[in-house]
Design an enzyme around this catalytic site. Structure first.
Site, PDB file in Angstrom:
ATOM      1  N   HIS A   1      -3.998  -4.802  -0.338  1.00 21.79           N
ATOM      2  CA  HIS A   1      -3.532  -5.594   1.422  1.00 21.79           C
ATOM      3  C   HIS A   1      -3.693  -7.013   1.343  1.00 21.79           C
ATOM      4  O   HIS A   1      -4.531  -7.443   1.322  1.00 21.79           O
ATOM      5  CB  HIS A   1      -4.101  -4.899   2.117  1.00 21.79           C
ATOM      6  CG  HIS A   1      -3.970  -3.665   2.455  1.00 21.79           C
ATOM      7  ND1 HIS A   1      -3.091  -3.243   4.182  1.00 21.79           N
ATOM      8  CD2 HIS A   1      -4.463  -2.542   2.386  1.00 21.79           C
ATOM      9  CE1 HIS A   1      -3.063  -1.595   3.664  1.00 21.79           C
ATOM     10  NE2 HIS A   1      -3.951  -1.470   2.970  1.00 21.79           N
TER      11      HIS A   1
ATOM     12  N   CYS B   1       0.901  -1.084   0.070  1.00 26.86           N
ATOM     13  CA  CYS B   1       0.188   0.077   0.005  1.00 26.86           C
ATOM     14  C   CYS B   1       1.095   1.957  -0.502  1.00 26.86           C
ATOM     15  O   CYS B   1       1.358   1.588  -0.724  1.00 26.86           O
ATOM     16  CB  CYS B   1      -0.868   0.288   0.735  1.00 26.86           C
ATOM     17  SG  CYS B   1      -2.276   1.184   0.940  1.00 26.86           S
TER      18      CYS B   1
ATOM     19  N   GLU C   1      -2.209  -9.217   3.441  1.00 31.71           N
ATOM     20  CA  GLU C   1      -3.051  -9.537   5.169  1.00 31.71           C
ATOM     21  C   GLU C   1      -4.075  -9.513   4.736  1.00 31.71           C
ATOM     22  O   GLU C   1      -5.417 -10.268   6.114  1.00 31.71           O
ATOM     23  CB  GLU C   1      -2.582  -8.708   5.765  1.00 31.71           C
ATOM     24  CG  GLU C   1      -2.540  -7.601   6.377  1.00 31.71           C
ATOM     25  CD  GLU C   1      -2.545  -6.086   5.313  1.00 31.71           C
ATOM     26  OE1 GLU C   1      -2.277  -4.967   5.215  1.00 31.71           O
ATOM     27  OE2 GLU C   1      -1.691  -6.394   4.524  1.00 31.71           O
TER      28      GLU C   1
END
Length: 204
Positions: A186, A81, A188
């Site tokens: 992202h 990001c 994650e």
């Protein structure tokens, strides 16, 4: 695989750490220059504004530590990001700010093309692979990932673009130059597709 998450005071470090650990990594969160310089794998996360991110990196000396670490060709870095955007030469968020200049290019605000393009770009969207890369192993073209951003990276060289996303025209969502990777989404927060990207990064 040992991974160092660079702590410069910006980013959801704990969620990134958990995702890396879920994918089999031994993870250290650190702002220690010697730890960063010696790392075999680096992750540069980030949430916030480009000028603030660069100011924090520079105030801690972490910009130079990252450059030193990457002198070792076996070291790989993944910018996430804002972390991807900081890899650029310059950013235009607020004031003009010099970036790490690891991948030549600039960061500018997304420009809506129609009423469907809302800024910030928040939610799930697909990747279109521009070129083959080992970070895509066992990942189908068109896989969805989770995005939250208002700015995007415009590389100087098309050869550094490895994936794009069909929003606001077509923005660059992944970059790679040698041992330097960046993802605008992202991983994650992107469930199994995101974890596949992380596992492939760890296995490079």
């Amino acid at each position: 695989m040992n991974v160092v998450i660079i702590d410069y005071g910006m980013g959801n470090l704990i969620s990134v750490k958990r995702a890396l650990e879920e994918c089999g990594a031994d993870v250290t969160i650190s702002s220690d220059l010697s730890v960063v310089e010696a790392a075999g794998r680096l992750v540069l996360p980030g949430v916030g504004a480009f000028p603030d991110g660069m100011a924090e990196l520079r105030s801690r000396g972490l910009d130079q530590a990252i450059l030193a670490a990457l002198q070792n060709a076996s070291c790989e870095i993944l910018g996430i990001c804002l972390g991807m955007q900081l890899l650029a030469t310059v950013g235009f968020e607020g004031s003009q700010t010099e970036g790490l200049n690891l991948i030549p290019g600039k960061v500018e605000r997304l420009q809506p093309l129609d009423e469907n393009d809302r800024i910030p770009h928040v939610g799930w969207n697909e990747l279109s692979f521009v070129q083959h890369d080992p970070i895509f192993n066992d990942l189908p073209d068109g896989s969805d990932f989770y995005f939250v951003h208002s700015y995007h990276f415009i590389p100087e060289n098309d050869s550094d673009i490895i994936a794009t996303t069909p929003y606001c025209g077509n923005f660059v969502s992944m970059v790679r130059k040698n041992n330097i990777y960046g993802v605008q989404f992202h991983p994650e927060k992107s469930q199994q597709s995101g974890f596949k990207i992380i596992r492939n990064f760890l296995g490079l």
